[in-house]
Enzyme design. Structure first.
Site, PDB file in Angstrom:
ATOM      1  CB  ALA A  17      -0.920  -0.010   1.215  1.00 33.95           C
ATOM      2  CG  PHE A  26      -6.203   6.435   1.041  1.00 30.51           C
ATOM      3  CD1 PHE A  26      -7.530   6.801   1.137  1.00 30.51           C
ATOM      4  CD2 PHE A  26      -5.290   6.968   1.953  1.00 30.51           C
ATOM      5  CE1 PHE A  26      -7.945   7.696   2.122  1.00 30.51           C
ATOM      6  CE2 PHE A  26      -5.693   7.854   2.936  1.00 30.51           C
ATOM      7  CZ  PHE A  26      -7.026   8.220   3.012  1.00 30.51           C
ATOM      8  CE  LYS A  79      -4.346  12.575   4.201  1.00 34.29           C
ATOM      9  NZ  LYS A  79      -4.599  13.750   3.379  1.00 34.29           N
ATOM     10  CE  LYS A  80      -1.282   3.959   1.403  1.00 35.10           C
ATOM     11  NZ  LYS A  80      -2.291   4.430   2.319  1.00 35.10           N
ATOM     12  CD  GLN A  81       3.966   6.040  -2.239  1.00 31.37           C
ATOM     13  OE1 GLN A  81       2.834   5.643  -1.990  1.00 31.37           O
ATOM     14  NE2 GLN A  81       5.052   5.451  -1.741  1.00 31.37           N
TER      15      GLN A  81
END
Ligand SMILES: Cc1ncc(COP(=O)(O)O)c(C=O)c1O
Length: 381
Positions: A157, A182, A184-186
């Site tokens: 994740a 999601f 806030k992910k890269q």
């Protein structure tokens, strides 16, 4: 609270917006051709045979475990230093998570030696998180799995495109790699996930379970490829939709450039904060080259030092965060303690990081950290 510098940020390109709007205009929103295209592109990018797009990273962990036949009576080793989704996914399957210690201040990932210590006849799998974008010691975990007949599932994740010490992409080593998209992910699309696997049976099972184990999809019926369907198992609605698949596809083409910018900022942080007394920066410069930089962590002397730093940084409009050890959570209090992880959880802190942040912004944070730490050292002295 309006931050001068939030923990992270998401910048969409014109191409991202155009891809998303293009789908809205097409009139087909649920899982269909763009989702398949995103899966194909993702599988190709990682050089793995199968990619199954899902509604979240949590859904990808859940279905990967079910597809690996994890169920009642089984124990799964999970790091205590992770987000709760992996441990929860083990519990959705009726199995029991068994929490494992972190290695230590130089590497916050799970400790293969402690993992081995916690293996019993009920242990069936290791669910390894590549924490903050840094790969676990996959070679050691592979050895453990081989010796004890365990399934390795990777929680990627936070680690899209990261590589381990042997240069292998995270998510391509275990039976399945589970990714999150999601916000806030890269590689962010809002909510979304993906299973990568080279095992046909795992891909088939995950594809089936993501849509109620139906034998035909709405898109197939729309195209006249099927008229009806059967239900062959108890499945879920874990489908990805088309706008998010189009956004994922668009962002996938830029993910390497985005991560290169994050890496540059991490190097800058490390230069600025290196050699400060009472501050440790986990992982090495060499590890930085292989990581995909979900977050930038520092370790303070103790929990009180962290609380003082957080409070001052918050006062300066700089957002930070930290994760609890899973053993500290009410729903996981039945677990044997993981004192090393609990201590590290109490001392670590994530500073702001995003691909669109600048070196000036990193300098601003680093200057504040140095000023606050120098002031508190002077008071203590
Ligand atoms: C390590 C880890 N595993 C799993 C998840 C769950 O992903 P999602 O929020 O897409 O369900 C997250 C993030 O939220 C995570 O950081």
């Amino acid at each position: 609270m309006s931050w001068t510098l939030p923990l992270t940020d998401l910048e969409l390109s014109e191409e991202d917006v155009a891809a998303y709007i293009g789908v809205l205009e097409s009139g087909w929103l649920t899982m269909g051709p763009r989702t398949r295209e995103f899966e194909r592109a993702f599988a190709e990018r990682f050089g793995v045979a199968h990619a199954v797009a899902l509604s979240s990273g949590t859904a990808s962990l859940h279905l990967a475990l079910l597809a690996a036949s994890i169920g009642e009576g089984d124990d799964v080793l999970v790091p205590a230093m992770t987000f709760v989704a992996g441990a929860a996914a083990v519990r959705y399957c009726g199995a029991r998570p068994v929490l494992v210690e972190s290695l230590g201040p130089e590497d916050l990932n799970l400790d293969p030696v402690d993992a081995e210590r916690r293996i019993t006849p009920s242990t069936r799998a290791i669910l390894a998180t590549h924490w903050l974008g840094y790969a676990c010691d996959l070679a050691a975990l592979e050895r453990l799995c081989l010796e004890h007949d365990l399934v390795l599932i990777e929680d990627c994740a936070q680690s899209v495109t990261a590589r381990d010490g042997g240069g292998r992409l995270t998510g391509t080593v275990g039976a399945a790699g589970c990714f999150s998209f999601f916000s806030k992910k890269q590689l962010a699309v809002g909510e979304g996930g993906m299973i990568l696997t080279s095992e046909e049976a795992i891909a088939e099972k995950a594809r089936s379970l993501r849509s109620h184990a139906m034998t035909s999809m709405t898109w197939d019926r729309h195209r006249g490829h099927a008229e009806s369907y059967d239900i062959v198992d108890v499945g879920f609605n874990f489908r990805m939709d088309e706008p998010r698949a189009a956004l994922g596809l668009s962002r996938l083409s830029r993910v390497d450039a985005d991560i290169a910018r994050r890496r540059k900022l991490v190097h800058r942080y490390r230069e600025q904060l290196r050699d400060l007394p009472d501050l440790i920066i986990p992982w090495s410069d060499e590890d930085v080259e292989r990581s995909s930089h979900f977050g930038f962590a520092i370790l303070l002397a103790n929990e009180a030092a962290r609380a003082a730093l957080v409070s001052e940084l918050t006062g300066s409009g700089i957002q930070t965060t930290h994760y609890p050890s899973l053993t500290a959570l009410t729903a996981y209090r039945d677990q044997p303690p993981c004192p090393r992880t609990e201590e590290l959880a109490g001392r670590h802190l994530l500073l702001p990081l995003a691909s669109n942040y600048t070196e000036r912004e990193v300098d601003l944070v680093a200057t504040e950290v140095k000023r606050i730490m120098a002031t508190s050292a002077a008071h203590a002295g």
